[in-house]
Write a protein that holds these residues in place. Structure first.
Motif, PDB file in Angstrom:
ATOM      1  N   GLU A  76       0.828  -1.209   0.000  1.00  9.12           N
ATOM      2  CA  GLU A  76       0.000   0.000   0.000  1.00  9.12           C
ATOM      3  C   GLU A  76       0.869   1.269   0.000  1.00  9.12           C
ATOM      4  O   GLU A  76       0.578   2.241  -0.702  1.00  9.12           O
ATOM      5  CB  GLU A  76      -0.919  -0.010   1.219  1.00  9.12           C
ATOM      6  CG  GLU A  76      -1.945   1.118   1.236  1.00  9.12           C
ATOM      7  CD  GLU A  76      -2.852   1.045   2.436  1.00  9.12           C
ATOM      8  OE1 GLU A  76      -3.541   2.045   2.715  1.00  9.12           O
ATOM      9  OE2 GLU A  76      -2.865  -0.016   3.122  1.00  9.12           O
ATOM     10  N   PHE A  77       1.944   1.236   0.785  1.00  9.74           N
ATOM     11  CA  PHE A  77       2.818   2.421   0.870  1.00  9.74           C
ATOM     12  C   PHE A  77       3.523   2.668  -0.458  1.00  9.74           C
ATOM     13  O   PHE A  77       3.578   3.809  -0.944  1.00  9.74           O
ATOM     14  CB  PHE A  77       3.853   2.238   1.990  1.00  9.74           C
ATOM     15  CG  PHE A  77       4.712   3.450   2.210  1.00  9.74           C
ATOM     16  CD1 PHE A  77       4.343   4.423   3.125  1.00  9.74           C
ATOM     17  CD2 PHE A  77       5.901   3.625   1.503  1.00  9.74           C
ATOM     18  CE1 PHE A  77       5.132   5.552   3.327  1.00  9.74           C
ATOM     19  CE2 PHE A  77       6.690   4.739   1.693  1.00  9.74           C
ATOM     20  CZ  PHE A  77       6.301   5.710   2.617  1.00  9.74           C
ATOM     21  N   ASN A  78       4.066   1.618  -1.058  1.00  5.95           N
ATOM     22  CA  ASN A  78       4.777   1.783  -2.327  1.00  5.95           C
ATOM     23  C   ASN A  78       3.855   2.276  -3.434  1.00  5.95           C
ATOM     24  O   ASN A  78       4.265   3.059  -4.304  1.00  5.95           O
ATOM     25  CB  ASN A  78       5.424   0.467  -2.744  1.00  5.95           C
ATOM     26  CG  ASN A  78       6.619   0.114  -1.872  1.00  5.95           C
ATOM     27  OD1 ASN A  78       7.083   0.940  -1.085  1.00  5.95           O
ATOM     28  ND2 ASN A  78       7.105  -1.107  -1.996  1.00  5.95           N
ATOM     29  N   LYS A  79       2.621   1.836  -3.403  1.00  7.21           N
ATOM     30  CA  LYS A  79       1.640   2.300  -4.382  1.00  7.21           C
ATOM     31  C   LYS A  79       1.414   3.799  -4.226  1.00  7.21           C
ATOM     32  O   LYS A  79       1.336   4.549  -5.214  1.00  7.21           O
ATOM     33  CB  LYS A  79       0.324   1.539  -4.218  1.00  7.21           C
ATOM     34  CG  LYS A  79      -0.737   1.925  -5.247  1.00  7.21           C
ATOM     35  CD  LYS A  79      -2.012   1.108  -5.042  1.00  7.21           C
ATOM     36  CE  LYS A  79      -3.079   1.501  -6.054  1.00  7.21           C
ATOM     37  NZ  LYS A  79      -4.336   0.720  -5.846  1.00  7.21           N
ATOM     38  N   ALA A  80       1.317   4.252  -2.977  1.00  8.46           N
ATOM     39  CA  ALA A  80       1.122   5.681  -2.707  1.00  8.46           C
ATOM     40  C   ALA A  80       2.362   6.476  -3.128  1.00  8.46           C
ATOM     41  O   ALA A  80       2.258   7.580  -3.678  1.00  8.46           O
ATOM     42  CB  ALA A  80       0.839   5.892  -1.224  1.00  8.46           C
ATOM     43  N   LEU A  81       3.534   5.914  -2.890  1.00  8.21           N
ATOM     44  CA  LEU A  81       4.784   6.596  -3.194  1.00  8.21           C
ATOM     45  C   LEU A  81       5.030   6.712  -4.698  1.00  8.21           C
ATOM     46  O   LEU A  81       5.599   7.702  -5.168  1.00  8.21           O
ATOM     47  CB  LEU A  81       5.951   5.854  -2.533  1.00  8.21           C
ATOM     48  CG  LEU A  81       7.351   6.441  -2.677  1.00  8.21           C
ATOM     49  CD1 LEU A  81       7.434   7.822  -2.046  1.00  8.21           C
ATOM     50  CD2 LEU A  81       8.389   5.514  -2.040  1.00  8.21           C
ATOM     51  N   ASP A  82       4.594   5.729  -5.446  1.00  6.34           N
ATOM     52  CA  ASP A  82       4.878   5.692  -6.886  1.00  6.34           C
ATOM     53  C   ASP A  82       3.853   6.434  -7.738  1.00  6.34           C
ATOM     54  O   ASP A  82       4.028   6.539  -8.961  1.00  6.34           O
ATOM     55  CB  ASP A  82       4.958   4.235  -7.360  1.00  6.34           C
ATOM     56  CG  ASP A  82       6.167   3.507  -6.796  1.00  6.34           C
ATOM     57  OD1 ASP A  82       7.163   4.184  -6.464  1.00  6.34           O
ATOM     58  OD2 ASP A  82       6.108   2.270  -6.665  1.00  6.34           O
ATOM     59  N   GLN A  83       2.809   6.981  -7.116  1.00  3.14           N
ATOM     60  CA  GLN A  83       1.715   7.552  -7.913  1.00  3.14           C
ATOM     61  C   GLN A  83       1.966   8.987  -8.380  1.00  3.14           C
ATOM     62  O   GLN A  83       1.210   9.523  -9.184  1.00  3.14           O
ATOM     63  CB  GLN A  83       0.410   7.517  -7.101  1.00  3.14           C
ATOM     64  CG  GLN A  83       0.423   8.443  -5.888  1.00  3.14           C
ATOM     65  CD  GLN A  83      -0.885   8.423  -5.139  1.00  3.14           C
ATOM     66  OE1 GLN A  83      -1.944   8.555  -5.752  1.00  3.14           O
ATOM     67  NE2 GLN A  83      -0.837   8.237  -3.831  1.00  3.14           N
TER      68      GLN A  83
END
Length: 470
Positions: free
Chosen positions: A244-251
């Motif tokens: 979930e965190f990486n998805k938020a970071l990569d957006q």
């Protein structure tokens, strides 16, 4: 380390020159014909004189040599000097030399009968271009305090572990973060890699948050209002979930303006209710530039740190210039946090690794474990060695750049061999000062390391009645 407190000198050396006296008047002509001839000859001589400008006059130097920063004469001035536009660059390389040569060509010819003041002005100008950014020992001392995080007898209650641990990363996503850095990657890509690596081993009980700014709009004036108001907590404060965190970071990608003050205001609002009595609150602000949205990040940081949330606000300046470094340093200092300048991805990861170690210490603290003070002393000793090595590397590069600048001026016909030797004497004196200063700083850091760790071990022994071997 009182003598290493940051002292900002604000007086600039005002350089004035004096013009030579004009030649005496001509004798009067005895006839109208001779008078006319003398007048014509005088005009011809005047024209020739105008074609060949005087070398090294005060008028030539007025703009180039006026209001230059002072060349350091002691350790404190070295630590606090402003880095030059070519700080720590290899000015002899083909890429840098092209731009640097243009500046050398603007330097007036040093007059044959140059005074000590003239030499000082020349050296001052060279130094203003290549002065390095020496690390401040007080920043290392602040990092040591942070490394001791968790001991209940720490003077600063914010550095005592509490039941809950909350950490927020505020990431600059303004357009300048798209600049290509080490290994062909952008600063944003390197920042994201460092953040992911930092949180990969975060304790399950710790809460993390990610806030971003500058990720909407563009850097144009038309988009300023929209971009400055676009501050978003893309990962709410909660236990770390990697996917979930990486998805938020990569957006998001870098694109807009830099509302540092607004980001801190937004963070302050979201931390309400997380009282420092029961919460250890830590903020990491990563930025590569100065506030561009008309806010006052220093004032906001001071207010945030003074609230009941009492967070520690650590600031990482990523490839920042002198102006941005000064402001971001003030942000950290106003909140009693740590400021660090990094220039590549590895250095950024090193700073986050320090925070990761603190997280691990907190997890051990939750299990009633004590930090090993002797291990801390060894860690500090290695950091002193690293500090000293970095200082010496920068001092050598600074000396090489000064030498190359002097040689370039000689090749361009601005100075003679003898004048070059005189300027290099000043360079050697400055090199001696840098060497003496790091010896002094290194000795003081070692003394402080021994004293602080001995005091910490004594506190631990008294509180827990242990018998740690001395």
């Amino acid at each position: 380390m009182k003598k290493f407190a940051a002292i900002l000198f604000c007086s600039l050396l005002i350089i004035t020159g004096c013009s030579g006296e004009k030649e005496g008047s001509k004798e009067e002509a005895t006839s109208s014909q001779s008078s006319s001839e003398e007048e014509n000859n005088s005009e011809e001589n005047s024209d020739k004189k105008a074609e060949k400008p005087e070398s090294g006059t005060s008028e030539d130097q007025s703009e180039l040599f006026n209001n230059l920063p002072k060349v350091p004469t002691n350790t404190i001035e070295l630590v606090n000097q402003s880095p030059g536009a070519f700080a720590d660059q290899e000015v002899e390389t083909e890429v840098v030399q092209k731009d640097y040569l243009k500046l050398m060509k603007e330097v007036p010819v040093l007059k044959e009968n140059a005074t000590e003041e003239d030499y000082d002005k020349y050296f001052q100008y060279i130094y203003s271009l290549v002065a390095t950014d020496f690390d401040d020992p007080k920043d290392l001392i602040n990092k040591w305090k942070f490394s001791m995080f968790g001991n209940e007898n720490m003077e600063d209650p914010r550095l005592q572990f509490k039941e809950n641990y909350n950490i927020e990363i505020i990431l600059d996503s303004s357009g300048s973060m798209a600049k290509v850095a080490q290994g062909g990657k952008t600063q944003m890509e390197l920042a994201k890699e460092a953040i992911k690596e930092f949180l990969a081993n975060a304790p399950e009980e710790a809460n993390v948050s990610l806030r971003v700014y500058g990720h909407k709009g563009t850097g144009s004036d038309a988009d300023k209002e929209n971009s400055c108001s676009s501050i978003e907590q893309v990962y709410k404060l909660k236990p770390y979930n990697q996917e979930e965190f990486n998805k938020a970071l990569d957006q998001f990608q870098p694109s807009g303006w830099t509302p540092v003050a607004g980001a801190l205001e937004s963070s302050k609002a979201s931390f309400e209710g997380l009282d420092a009595k029961k919460n250890t609150n830590l903020i990491y602000l990563v930025s590569d530039g100065i506030e561009t949205c008309d806010g006052d990040p220093v004032e906001v940081a001071e207010s945030f740190a003074g609230s009941n949330v009492a967070p520690i606000i650590n600031v990482i300046g990523f490839n920042v210039d002198a102006e941005a470094q000064k402001q971001l340093q003030q942000v950290a200092e106003s909140a009693n946090g740590i400021y660090t300048t990094v220039s590549n991805g590895e250095q950024l990861k090193t700073e986050f690794k320090r925070a990761q170690e603190v997280l691990e210490n907190w997890e051990r603290w939750k299990n009633d474990a004590l930090r090993n003070a002797d291990a801390q002393r060894v860690d500090n000793s290695f950091e002193i060695l690293g500090f000293s090595n970095d200082w010496n590397f920068k001092a050598r590069r600074q000396g090489l750049n000064i030498s190359y600048s002097i040689d370039m001026l000689r090749r361009e016909g601005k100075i003679t061999f003898e004048q070059a030797d005189d300027l290099k004497t000043r360079k050697n004196d400055l090199g001696d000062l840098a060497e003496q200063s790091i010896d002094e700083i290194r000795d003081d850091l070692h003394d402080l390391n021994l004293k602080k760790i001995d005091d910490l071990r004594k506190q631990i022994n008294e509180k827990y009645n242990t018998s740690t071997q001395q």
